[in-house]
Design an enzyme around this catalytic site. Structure first.
Site, PDB file in Angstrom:
ATOM      1  N   ARG A  77       0.861  -1.172   0.000  1.00 22.57           N
ATOM      2  CA  ARG A  77       0.000   0.000   0.000  1.00 22.57           C
ATOM      3  C   ARG A  77       0.902   1.229   0.000  1.00 22.57           C
ATOM      4  O   ARG A  77       1.561   1.517   1.005  1.00 22.57           O
ATOM      5  CB  ARG A  77      -0.903  -0.021   1.238  1.00 22.57           C
ATOM      6  CG  ARG A  77      -1.771   1.181   1.326  1.00 22.57           C
ATOM      7  CD  ARG A  77      -2.682   1.224   2.549  1.00 22.57           C
ATOM      8  NE  ARG A  77      -3.219   2.569   2.607  1.00 22.57           N
ATOM      9  CZ  ARG A  77      -3.200   3.370   3.665  1.00 22.57           C
ATOM     10  NH1 ARG A  77      -2.722   2.939   4.821  1.00 22.57           N
ATOM     11  NH2 ARG A  77      -3.651   4.588   3.588  1.00 22.57           N
ATOM     12  N   HIS A 121      -3.114  10.735   0.501  1.00 24.50           N
ATOM     13  CA  HIS A 121      -2.549  10.545   1.845  1.00 24.50           C
ATOM     14  C   HIS A 121      -1.964  11.906   2.249  1.00 24.50           C
ATOM     15  O   HIS A 121      -0.762  12.050   2.434  1.00 24.50           O
ATOM     16  CB  HIS A 121      -1.513   9.430   1.840  1.00 24.50           C
ATOM     17  CG  HIS A 121      -1.214   8.859   3.198  1.00 24.50           C
ATOM     18  ND1 HIS A 121      -1.351   7.528   3.519  1.00 24.50           N
ATOM     19  CD2 HIS A 121      -0.765   9.450   4.325  1.00 24.50           C
ATOM     20  CE1 HIS A 121      -0.998   7.317   4.769  1.00 24.50           C
ATOM     21  NE2 HIS A 121      -0.636   8.486   5.291  1.00 24.50           N
ATOM     22  N   GLU A 166      -7.451   8.462   6.265  1.00 21.95           N
ATOM     23  CA  GLU A 166      -7.624   9.168   7.546  1.00 21.95           C
ATOM     24  C   GLU A 166      -8.085  10.618   7.403  1.00 21.95           C
ATOM     25  O   GLU A 166      -7.382  11.544   7.859  1.00 21.95           O
ATOM     26  CB  GLU A 166      -6.319   9.113   8.354  1.00 21.95           C
ATOM     27  CG  GLU A 166      -5.917   7.712   8.761  1.00 21.95           C
ATOM     28  CD  GLU A 166      -4.676   7.674   9.640  1.00 21.95           C
ATOM     29  OE1 GLU A 166      -4.064   8.738   9.882  1.00 21.95           O
ATOM     30  OE2 GLU A 166      -4.311   6.580  10.092  1.00 21.95           O
ATOM     31  N   ASN A 288      -7.413   1.613  10.013  1.00 24.49           N
ATOM     32  CA  ASN A 288      -6.085   1.912  10.566  1.00 24.49           C
ATOM     33  C   ASN A 288      -6.230   1.917  12.087  1.00 24.49           C
ATOM     34  O   ASN A 288      -7.005   2.716  12.624  1.00 24.49           O
ATOM     35  CB  ASN A 288      -5.596   3.299  10.128  1.00 24.49           C
ATOM     36  CG  ASN A 288      -5.358   3.393   8.626  1.00 24.49           C
ATOM     37  OD1 ASN A 288      -5.479   2.411   7.891  1.00 24.49           O
ATOM     38  ND2 ASN A 288      -5.020   4.585   8.158  1.00 24.49           N
ATOM     39  N   TYR A 290      -4.229   2.001  15.883  1.00 26.88           N
ATOM     40  CA  TYR A 290      -3.009   2.138  16.693  1.00 26.88           C
ATOM     41  C   TYR A 290      -3.282   1.910  18.191  1.00 26.88           C
ATOM     42  O   TYR A 290      -2.653   1.065  18.794  1.00 26.88           O
ATOM     43  CB  TYR A 290      -2.349   3.506  16.449  1.00 26.88           C
ATOM     44  CG  TYR A 290      -1.738   3.551  15.055  1.00 26.88           C
ATOM     45  CD1 TYR A 290      -0.466   3.051  14.820  1.00 26.88           C
ATOM     46  CD2 TYR A 290      -2.471   4.016  13.968  1.00 26.88           C
ATOM     47  CE1 TYR A 290       0.083   3.028  13.539  1.00 26.88           C
ATOM     48  CE2 TYR A 290      -1.934   4.002  12.676  1.00 26.88           C
ATOM     49  CZ  TYR A 290      -0.657   3.511  12.475  1.00 26.88           C
ATOM     50  OH  TYR A 290      -0.123   3.474  11.212  1.00 26.88           O
ATOM     51  N   GLU A 361      -3.505  -0.108   8.242  1.00 27.18           N
ATOM     52  CA  GLU A 361      -2.321   0.350   8.986  1.00 27.18           C
ATOM     53  C   GLU A 361      -2.358  -0.232  10.394  1.00 27.18           C
ATOM     54  O   GLU A 361      -3.417  -0.258  11.027  1.00 27.18           O
ATOM     55  CB  GLU A 361      -2.276   1.887   9.135  1.00 27.18           C
ATOM     56  CG  GLU A 361      -1.878   2.621   7.895  1.00 27.18           C
ATOM     57  CD  GLU A 361      -1.756   4.127   8.111  1.00 27.18           C
ATOM     58  OE1 GLU A 361      -1.464   4.564   9.257  1.00 27.18           O
ATOM     59  OE2 GLU A 361      -1.969   4.859   7.137  1.00 27.18           O
TER      60      GLU A 361
END
Ligand code: IFM
Length: 477
Positions: A77, A121, A166, A288, A290, A361
């Protein structure tokens, strides 16, 4: 703890983005981006990292493709730089810019790695940024034009597409708080930037399909929001934060509605018609992940968060530090079970409307140059948590770790390193870390030794007394 086996055909990949890796900011006709201009302002990039050079991916992409091939990765990606392809944001196409992505796609295909480009992005062409960027509806139409141009050229070889990455972070950090490009501090007046990115996504889905592209998704950040305390103020603060970060983008894309009528009323333009465009069916949906966020009542004073940016006083919610978990170099808590939590929430919230997922991600910043055992433990924990979500019924088809190599972590510059491969920013030499070999062996084991358990380093358990029960979960709406 060995990573459980994933189903046959599960896609193993790695992620990166143009601004963070390419460098070559004015090579071969590339135009400036809003991020190029922002990074050039003194003091904006913490360690003074040279974002005009980044990891030198533009010149060295063959080395990185060889690294992907060495991993046995199924997919890469990367992102296409809009100002490299359309330097003015609209109008003339830069043939050399398109040629670069053509060569990159060919190189990936020649090595058996599926190209999975993200079209946006965060690097908006500067002329569009200066004309208002995502606050201006026109930017959405220009984005769709550009998406069609890229697809016309690459759709014959690219089997997987991502529109935008995002938009929540772009809206919050870029337009509301001014920590990222374009550095606007509009607080809630930033909401039109959210709507126009959503519109851009929907229009781009149409443009991609019209140009023959298929297998289209989006990459949205999701994380459980935990409530910091028991008061109504804490609950309201956490709910609002959850709405703004988890559902403001996902609900329009997946249900054609905003999660909150008051927020919908603040959006510009023919919102009801736009929502029909925004909710164009997707083939898959990218998450994504985290870490969770702990949120409560507003704080009376500004707060420098664990991520290094400042939340001003006066917001209707307050972010708190999550105690009791191991922290990454960024100070982000390591909470693998948060991935299971958010994926099962998405599954519950959207039911049949949720297309198959990819984790687009997941990874951690660490200051461990080559012996990055903590990254191995992080990945091991998160893959185990991902498999648990799949066992609970969530349809996940692939996992892209962030990131293949160390790269420019936006305003953090070179100080936060997320890569499986170390970058020496002086020489741009690439050196695989321990996690690279670990991921390579994992992919190999998943593909070729489905019945054999793997020998892998032990995962670091959360610290004693990890915040279980200290925080209540609010995500889920
Ligand atoms: O590096 C970023 C990426 O560009 C977007 N998602 C989060 C990553 C880590 O902060």
């Amino acid at each position: 703890m060995p990573v459980p086996m994933f189903p046959p055909g599960f896609l193993w990949g790695a992620s990166a983005s143009a601004f963070q890796t390419e460098g070559a900011v004015d090579t071969d006709g590339k135009g400036p981006s809003g991020w190029d201009a922002f990074a050039a302002r003194p003091g904006r990039i913490k360690d003074g990292a040279d974002t005009t050079r980044a990891t030198g991916f533009h010149a060295r992409y063959r080395e990185d493709v060889a690294l992907l091939a060495g991993l046995g990765a199924d997919a890469f990606r990367f992102s296409v730089s809009w100002p490299r392809v359309v330097p003015g944001g609209s109008g003339a196409v830069n043939a050399d810019g398109l040629d670069f992505y053509d060569r990159l796609v060919d190189e990936l295909c020649a090595h058996g790695v599926t190209p999975a480009p993200t079209l946006y992005h965060w690097d908006t062409p500067l002329p569009l940024e200066e004309a208002g960027g995502w606050l201006d509806r026109d930017t959405a139409y220009r984005f769709a034009e550009y998406a069609g141009i890229v697809a016309e050229r690459l759709a014959d070889r690219v089997p997987m597409w991502i529109t935008i990455n995002e938009p929540a972070e772009v809206t919050l950090l870029g337009y509301a708080l001014g920590e990222h490009a374009p550095g606007r501090t509009l607080l809630f007046d930033a909401l039109p930037a959210a709507h126009h990115q959503l519109l851009a996504h929907g229009l781009a889905v149409r443009a991609l399909r019209a140009a023959g592209a298929d297998n289209i998704g989006v990459a949205l950040s999701h994380a459980p929001v935990w409530t910091a305390g028991d008061s109504d103020e804490d609950r309201l603060g956490a709910e609002l934060y959850d709405t703004l970060t988890n559902w403001l983008f996902a609900d329009p894309v997946l249900t054609g509605r905003y999660p909150d009528e008051n927020i919908a009323a603040l959006m510009p333009g023919p919102v009801a018609d736009d929502l029909k465009v925004i909710s164009a069916p997707l083939d898959w949906y990218g998450v994504n992940y985290y870490n969770p966020t702990l949120v409560g009542a507003p704080r009376p004073e500004a707060l420098e968060t664990f991520s290094g940016f400042t939340m001003p006083a006066g917001l209707p919610f307050g972010i708190r530090e999550i105690e009791g978990y191991e922290k990454t170099g960024f100070g982000w808590p390591v909470v693998p079970e948060g991935l299971t939590e958010i994926l099962t929430l998405l599954h519950r919230r959207y039911g049949d409307r949720l297309p198959p997922l990819h984790i687009t991600e997941n990874g951690c910043a660490l200051d461990e140059p080559l012996a990055d055992d903590r990254r191995i433990a992080y990945l091991e924990g998160h893959l185990t948590a991902l498999r648990a979500a799949m066992d609970a019924g969530v349809d996940v088809r692939g996992y892209f770790t962030w990131s293949l190599t160390d790269n420019v972590e936006w305003t953090e510059g070179a100080s936060q390193r997320f890569g499986l491969v170390h970058i020496d920013y002086e020489t741009l030499t690439r050196t695989p870390k321990a996690s690279y070999a670990w991921y390579r062996d994992l992919i190999h084991a998943q593909k070729h030794q489905r019945e054999q358990p793997q020998e892998q380093p032990k995962r670091n358990e959360p610290a004693e007394g990890a915040a279980e029960g200290a925080a209540k979960r609010v995500s889920g709406g």
